[in-house]
Structures are given as structure tokens and as C-alpha cells.
Enzyme design. Sequence first.
Site, short mmCIF file in Angstrom:
data_model
loop_
_atom_site.label_atom_id
_atom_site.label_comp_id
_atom_site.label_asym_id
_atom_site.label_seq_id
_atom_site.Cartn_x
_atom_site.Cartn_y
_atom_site.Cartn_z
N TYR A 20 -9.43 0.35 -30.56
CA TYR A 20 -10.13 1.50 -31.12
C TYR A 20 -9.75 1.73 -32.57
O TYR A 20 -8.60 1.58 -32.97
CB TYR A 20 -9.91 2.77 -30.30
CG TYR A 20 -8.48 3.18 -30.05
CD1 TYR A 20 -7.91 4.24 -30.74
CD2 TYR A 20 -7.71 2.52 -29.10
CE1 TYR A 20 -6.61 4.64 -30.49
CE2 TYR A 20 -6.41 2.92 -28.85
CZ TYR A 20 -5.86 3.97 -29.55
OH TYR A 20 -4.57 4.36 -29.31
N HIS A 46 -5.84 12.40 -24.29
CA HIS A 46 -5.11 12.71 -25.51
C HIS A 46 -6.03 13.25 -26.61
O HIS A 46 -7.19 12.87 -26.69
CB HIS A 46 -4.40 11.47 -26.05
CG HIS A 46 -3.50 10.84 -25.04
ND1 HIS A 46 -3.28 9.50 -24.99
CD2 HIS A 46 -2.74 11.38 -24.05
CE1 HIS A 46 -2.43 9.22 -24.01
NE2 HIS A 46 -2.10 10.35 -23.43
N ASP A 72 1.69 11.44 -19.73
CA ASP A 72 0.42 11.82 -19.11
C ASP A 72 0.63 12.63 -17.84
O ASP A 72 -0.16 13.52 -17.53
CB ASP A 72 -0.43 10.58 -18.84
CG ASP A 72 -0.91 9.93 -20.13
OD1 ASP A 72 -0.81 10.56 -21.20
OD2 ASP A 72 -1.38 8.78 -20.06
N ARG A 106 -21.76 -22.42 -26.76
CA ARG A 106 -20.39 -22.26 -27.28
C ARG A 106 -19.80 -20.90 -26.94
O ARG A 106 -18.60 -20.72 -26.92
CB ARG A 106 -20.38 -22.42 -28.80
CG ARG A 106 -20.85 -23.76 -29.29
CD ARG A 106 -21.08 -23.73 -30.79
NE ARG A 106 -22.15 -22.77 -31.08
CZ ARG A 106 -22.34 -22.24 -32.29
NH1 ARG A 106 -21.56 -22.54 -33.30
NH2 ARG A 106 -23.34 -21.40 -32.48
N LYS A 113 -12.93 8.38 -32.98
CA LYS A 113 -12.58 7.05 -32.48
C LYS A 113 -13.83 6.24 -32.19
O LYS A 113 -14.82 6.77 -31.68
CB LYS A 113 -11.78 7.16 -31.17
CG LYS A 113 -10.47 7.87 -31.31
CD LYS A 113 -9.78 8.00 -29.96
CE LYS A 113 -8.44 8.72 -30.12
NZ LYS A 113 -7.77 8.90 -28.84
N ASN A 149 -6.20 0.27 -33.47
CA ASN A 149 -5.15 0.17 -32.45
C ASN A 149 -5.62 -0.70 -31.30
O ASN A 149 -6.81 -0.84 -31.08
CB ASN A 149 -4.80 1.56 -31.91
CG ASN A 149 -4.40 2.52 -33.00
OD1 ASN A 149 -3.57 2.21 -33.84
ND2 ASN A 149 -5.01 3.68 -33.02
N GLU A 182 -21.86 -8.44 -34.19
CA GLU A 182 -21.24 -7.53 -35.16
C GLU A 182 -20.78 -6.30 -34.39
O GLU A 182 -21.62 -5.57 -33.86
CB GLU A 182 -22.23 -7.15 -36.25
CG GLU A 182 -22.66 -8.33 -37.09
CD GLU A 182 -23.76 -7.99 -38.10
OE1 GLU A 182 -24.45 -6.95 -37.93
OE2 GLU A 182 -23.95 -8.78 -39.03
#
Length: 184
Positions: free
Chosen positions: A132, A62, A170, A24, A72, A49, A29
Site C-alpha cells: 500500500y 488502524h 489489535d 509469458r 491509502k 509499505n 500499470e
Amino acid sequence: MTDFIKTSIAGVWIIEPQRFGDRRGYFCETYRRCDFDTIIGPVDFVQENESYSSGRVIRGLHLQRGNAAQAKLVRVSRGRVLDVAVDLRAGSPTFGKYVAVELDSDSGRQLFVPRGFAHGFAVLSPEAQFQYKVDNYYAPEEELCLRFDDPTVAVEWPFDPAEAILSPKDLRGLSFSEFCEKLK
């Protein structure tokens, strides 16, 4: 069991969730607080995000500074990217160095980037969907952008940066020395 793998820079971790598959598809997790807390330490993620990018896009590098700094946990749900984290923690023995890790939807590999790092990625596939979690809310007035092709940091991007698709923000990124001045 999820594998947590140290990188060459303290605090940055590669996370490889175990996938359970059959005809399938698979199940895994992608985040378990108790495992994360035990190995990396407590991180209170408050926002998640997602971005979508076409091939040859470079996003970053960034950083949110001061009280707006963000840790993050990043992953790719479609496609493949080269993810880059540049250490800009004051007093760090690896200040100005970077870690580059390939993330893709096939492996489910993730990267944890602690506070104090500039972060970005280059899209290696025709398209990429990138998620993230962050531990602090986005504060545009505290965002800094380190120039993706700064010669001091010298990120080895997987394709010619002259061929990259970049945002105006950027393209206007700061040099490493300008960036360091703004961190003070």
C-alpha cells in the site's frame, strides 16, 4: 484502460487495472498519476509499505489521526484478502459504516481509501503479500486501533473472528465509542 468503480461510501474507490497477457505472463500499470488525478483527485503518495501474513490473520482496524492522517492505495501481490475501510470522517453521512472488498493477486484489483478511515484486512488464502501507498508518513503516536470485532461497526469477517490470528495491539483495540472519543 483502468476502471475506477465507486463504492457505497463516497471517496472509497475500487480500481481495476487492465492486464495485457500472453504466454509469458501479463503486464499492467498499477498506478498512473494522471488517471488518478482526473478521477479521484490529486494524492501525493510519499511512502510505500508491504506486509506478509499467513492465513486467517486479521490486521487492523488502524487509523492515523489529525495531521498524520493517511490516504491509502492498497493491493495484494500474492494471495487473497478481504479489505475493510470504516468511515470515521466527522459529519459524513456514512460515519461508522464500512466497505469490504475482496482483493487478490489474480485480478490485480485495488482499493483507494481516503483520509479519515480505519483500515484493515483478513487473509483468505494460506498466505498474502499486501502493498500500500500512503500520502503521509507513519506517525506511531497518532495511530489508533478500532477493535476488529466491535459490535457497533459489526464487520462481517469471512471466518470466525475467534479463530483469527491477531497482534497484541489489535487485540487491545478500542471500542467504537472509545475510538470516537479519541478522534475529538
